[in-house]
Scaffold this motif. Structure first.
Motif, PDB file in Angstrom:
ATOM      1  N   TRP A 344     -58.339 -99.140  -1.620  1.00 23.15           N
ATOM      2  CA  TRP A 344     -57.043 -98.761  -1.062  1.00 23.15           C
ATOM      3  C   TRP A 344     -56.492 -97.534  -1.778  1.00 23.15           C
ATOM      4  O   TRP A 344     -55.314 -97.443  -2.078  1.00 23.15           O
ATOM      5  CB  TRP A 344     -56.046 -99.914  -1.186  1.00 23.15           C
ATOM      6  N   TRP A 347     -53.185 -95.262  -0.710  1.00 25.73           N
ATOM      7  CA  TRP A 347     -51.843 -95.845  -0.594  1.00 25.73           C
ATOM      8  C   TRP A 347     -50.719 -94.831  -0.828  1.00 25.73           C
ATOM      9  O   TRP A 347     -49.660 -94.943  -0.179  1.00 25.73           O
ATOM     10  CB  TRP A 347     -51.703 -97.043  -1.539  1.00 25.73           C
ATOM     11  N   ALA A 350     -50.142 -93.243   2.445  1.00 25.75           N
ATOM     12  CA  ALA A 350     -49.536 -94.198   3.371  1.00 25.75           C
ATOM     13  C   ALA A 350     -48.047 -94.342   3.097  1.00 25.75           C
ATOM     14  O   ALA A 350     -47.230 -94.383   4.029  1.00 25.75           O
ATOM     15  CB  ALA A 350     -50.241 -95.549   3.265  1.00 25.75           C
ATOM     16  N   ALA A 393     -47.615 -96.386  12.660  1.00 24.81           N
ATOM     17  CA  ALA A 393     -48.977 -96.825  12.988  1.00 24.81           C
ATOM     18  C   ALA A 393     -50.012 -96.051  12.175  1.00 24.81           C
ATOM     19  O   ALA A 393     -51.015 -96.630  11.714  1.00 24.81           O
ATOM     20  CB  ALA A 393     -49.228 -96.649  14.483  1.00 24.81           C
ATOM     21  N   LEU A 394     -49.788 -94.768  11.980  1.00 25.05           N
ATOM     22  CA  LEU A 394     -50.714 -93.980  11.167  1.00 25.05           C
ATOM     23  C   LEU A 394     -50.685 -94.449   9.710  1.00 25.05           C
ATOM     24  O   LEU A 394     -51.719 -94.465   9.032  1.00 25.05           O
ATOM     25  CB  LEU A 394     -50.357 -92.502  11.254  1.00 25.05           C
ATOM     26  N   LEU A 396     -50.179 -97.513   8.696  1.00 26.24           N
ATOM     27  CA  LEU A 396     -50.980 -98.731   8.658  1.00 26.24           C
ATOM     28  C   LEU A 396     -52.467 -98.408   8.681  1.00 26.24           C
ATOM     29  O   LEU A 396     -53.268 -99.074   8.006  1.00 26.24           O
ATOM     30  CB  LEU A 396     -50.610 -99.628   9.838  1.00 26.24           C
ATOM     31  N   LEU A 397     -52.846 -97.379   9.433  1.00 30.10           N
ATOM     32  CA  LEU A 397     -54.250 -96.977   9.487  1.00 30.10           C
ATOM     33  C   LEU A 397     -54.740 -96.530   8.113  1.00 30.10           C
ATOM     34  O   LEU A 397     -55.869 -96.826   7.715  1.00 30.10           O
ATOM     35  CB  LEU A 397     -54.422 -95.862  10.517  1.00 30.10           C
ATOM     36  N   LEU A 398     -53.887 -95.835   7.372  1.00 32.93           N
ATOM     37  CA  LEU A 398     -54.264 -95.391   6.030  1.00 32.93           C
ATOM     38  C   LEU A 398     -54.424 -96.552   5.063  1.00 32.93           C
ATOM     39  O   LEU A 398     -55.146 -96.440   4.065  1.00 32.93           O
ATOM     40  CB  LEU A 398     -53.216 -94.421   5.486  1.00 32.93           C
ATOM     41  N   LEU A 400     -55.789 -99.442   5.734  1.00 36.50           N
ATOM     42  CA  LEU A 400     -56.981-100.246   5.976  1.00 36.50           C
ATOM     43  C   LEU A 400     -57.946-100.090   4.805  1.00 36.50           C
ATOM     44  O   LEU A 400     -58.113 -98.993   4.269  1.00 36.50           O
ATOM     45  CB  LEU A 400     -57.662 -99.803   7.275  1.00 36.50           C
ATOM     46  N   GLU A 407     -63.802 -93.750   4.021  1.00 30.91           N
ATOM     47  CA  GLU A 407     -62.400 -93.535   3.675  1.00 30.91           C
ATOM     48  C   GLU A 407     -62.011 -92.070   3.865  1.00 30.91           C
ATOM     49  O   GLU A 407     -60.927 -91.758   4.363  1.00 30.91           O
ATOM     50  CB  GLU A 407     -62.150 -93.957   2.232  1.00 30.91           C
ATOM     51  N   ARG A 410     -61.486 -91.498   7.525  1.00 32.51           N
ATOM     52  CA  ARG A 410     -60.259 -92.103   8.033  1.00 32.51           C
ATOM     53  C   ARG A 410     -59.034 -91.291   7.627  1.00 32.51           C
ATOM     54  O   ARG A 410     -58.119 -91.067   8.430  1.00 32.51           O
ATOM     55  CB  ARG A 410     -60.125 -93.543   7.531  1.00 32.51           C
ATOM     56  N   THR A 414     -56.692 -89.415  10.314  1.00 31.01           N
ATOM     57  CA  THR A 414     -55.275 -89.774  10.345  1.00 31.01           C
ATOM     58  C   THR A 414     -54.394 -88.557  10.108  1.00 31.01           C
ATOM     59  O   THR A 414     -53.358 -88.381  10.755  1.00 31.01           O
ATOM     60  CB  THR A 414     -54.992 -90.849   9.285  1.00 31.01           C
TER      61      THR A 414
END
Length: 566
Positions: A344, A347, A350, A393-394, A396-398, A400, A407, A410, A414
């Motif tokens: 993660w 974060w 995010a 929403a983006l 939340l995608l980060l 994951l 990674e 993603r 994003t």
């Protein structure tokens, strides 16, 4: 599927970028003053059948060389004059730049396929080049030619292609192209095995290739200089380069100005902790790949810092090198097996996206409280809550879980979608502050009626293409309105006040927002009477374009002073 057919399929990163870029560039019309000025020059050259010397507002335009204008003309010759082709052309140039950067990474990292594979993902995620690439401008084409020139230099040098790509860069933005490629060539024996083996041949053939590229520029510049006249010739051969280097007449900045701008250019990667850890644990020895990046990036960036004239987009051609450097440090960390277990690590990015989404969601309530008065925020608030959902929403995608190259992909995807979403918010909530179509339509009617046009202040060609104007617009100062009106009693005048004169609501032909100002179009005798303190004979038959939400507290909102960039 045969390997030959597989190679014809574009990579996933290029397909993703191309689809998002096409979507984004058609969300709004050409932006003033950059895109509108480029289109104005291309239009005047086309309209006057003057393809050797660029013109703007009826005068030779020495600031730029003509390759981009010629590419626009090529599409117009097939499809007719329109603004769709220049935008598609800009997207294709951007895609070509990304493809050339990926090819350059493969040549720079022949023994490190992971770094080469990561490079385009780092590049497509960068927010600034994506947004700037939506402008019909010269820097992305210059960046493409720089990448192609360095591709010809790396590995086994191909000096003929080097000369052609160099000449294309010189025909895009002039001698600044040399600055982008000279240091890797001069430092060749430090990073290139071919230069070390045949040092004399490297410099001899390279000098001939540089001469060939310069010859391509001179093949246009010499006849254009004589055709454009003495003033144009002096500006073309001296002022546009020396004037910016020594004591800039345009965009003068202090020596250190580019250093904080690196954070803008490298966003969002500056917020990825895994990349910071990889950079801080980077260990020697340096191979030829790293030496090439040092030979290219450090001296070029240093010279740009020394040059008086500075703009963020001047560094655009260096970004593939920056992406390769980021890919190199991450690939070396991955090869050591360090830091790959953190699932993660995105974060902080995010959290930044969630904070932005929360700000958009709360913006209408903040404005309702009466504490915020910026017209930009008032405009954005109309749609901000809807876009807040998209950014959440983006975020939340980060969040994951993921690791390794997945990674990276993603985060890059994003970021690309997030930048496109921000651009869509601008297009649908804020672009009316930049949309000059209403004023251009009125000026087109004035031209059809043979009425002369004047612009208060410096005119940057912002109406010429949209109105398909033929002939020039006079540049006047406030104090010259009466004098100009006496010479042109049937003329119209455009001006840009920071606050509306209440009399404009009654007598102006057109009122619309423009950037942080207002744009007014007046009949010349009416404006002259108003400026002289007299009452015009009767109200104008006008189209007033001032959205009701600009009126607060019983009077027009005063828009902040804002200079018009060159």
């Amino acid at each position: 599927m045969p390997l030959s057919r597989l190679r014809l399929i574009p990579p996933s990163w290029l397909l993703l970028w191309f689809a998002v870029a096409v979507f984004a560039i058609f969300q709004n019309g050409p932006m003033p003053l950059y895109s509108t000025r480029t289109l104005a020059v291309a239009w005047e050259m086309w309209d006057q059948h003057q393809f050797l010397v660029p013109h703007i507002n009826g005068h030779p335009y020495s600031h730029k060389v003509p390759l981009l204008f010629w590419l626009i003309h090529a599409g117009w010759a097939v499809f007719g004059v329109n603004d769709v082709w220049p935008r598609l052309l800009q997207v294709m140039i951007g895609a070509g730049w990304l493809a050339a950067a990926a090819a350059l990474a493969q040549r720079v990292f022949p023994l490190r396929p992971t770094a080469a594979r990561m490079t385009p993902w780092f590049l497509i995620a960068l927010a600034y080049p994506f947004l700037f690439g939506l402008q019909i401008m010269y820097e992305v084409l210059l960046a493409l030619t720089v990448a192609l020139t360095l591709c010809a230099l790396c590995g086994r040098p191909r000096w003929g292609w080097f000369a052609v790509a160099l000449g294309a860069g010189l025909m895009t933005k002039g001698p600044v192209m040399l600055l982008h490629v000279i240091f890797p060539f001069l430092l060749g024996p430090w990073w290139s095995e071919h230069a070390r083996v045949d040092r004399r041949g490297w410099y001899l053939r390279g000098a001939l290739a540089f001469a060939g590229g310069i010859a391509i520029l001179l093949a246009w510049a010499l006849p254009a200089g004589f055709a454009g006249g003495e003033a144009y010739r002096n500006e073309l051969f001296f002022m546009q380069t020396a004037g910016r280097v020594v004591d800039s007449f345009d965009h003068a900045r202090p020596l250190w100005w580019y250093l904080p701008m690196l954070a803008v250019l490298l966003f969002p990667w500056i917020g990825w902790p895994r990349l910071w850890r990889a950079a801080l644990t980077f260990a020697r020895p340096l191979g030829d790949s790293e030496r090439f990046l040092i030979a290219w990036l450090l001296p070029t960036f240093g010279v740009f810092c020394l040059v008086s004239g500075k703009q963020v987009y001047y560094l655009l051609p260096l970004l593939p090198g920056a992406a390769m450097a980021l890919a190199c440090v991450l690939a070396r960390q991955q090869a050591r097996g360090a830091g790959t277990g953190r699932r993660w690590s995105a974060w902080p990015l995010a959290l930044a996206v969630f904070a932005f989404a929360l700000m958009l969601a709360l913006l209408p309530a903040w404005l309702a409280s009466g504490h915020l008065h910026s017209h930009w925020l008032h405009d954005a608030a109309r749609l901000s809550a809807w876009f807040a959902v998209g950014f959440a929403a983006l975020g939340l995608l980060l969040l994951l879980p993921g690791e390794g190259e997945g990674e990276l992909h993603r985060i890059a995807g994003t970021s690309l979608l997030g930048v496109a979403l921000a651009q869509a918010l601008f297009a649908h909530a804020l672009f009316h502050n930049f949309d000059l179509d209403p004023a251009a339509a009125l000026l087109a009617r004035a031209q059809a009626e043979s009425r002369p046009i004047a612009n208060v202040g410096q005119y940057e060609g912002q109406f010429h293409f949209r109105a398909r104007l033929r002939g020039g617009i006079d540049e006047i100062r406030i104090g010259q309105i009466g004098e100009w009106t006496q010479a042109h009693p049937d003329g119209v005048i455009v001006r840009y006040p920071s606050k509306l004169d209440p009399r404009a609501l009654r007598y102006a032909l057109l009122i619309q927002p423009f950037r942080s100002r207002w744009l007014e179009v007046w009949s010349a005798p009416t404006l002259a009477a108003v400026e002289a303190g007299q009452t015009p004979a009767e109200p104008a038959q006008r189209t007033a374009l001032y959205p009701p939400d600009y009126w607060r507290y019983g009077k027009p909102v005063e828009r902040d002073e804002d200079s018009i960039p060159d």
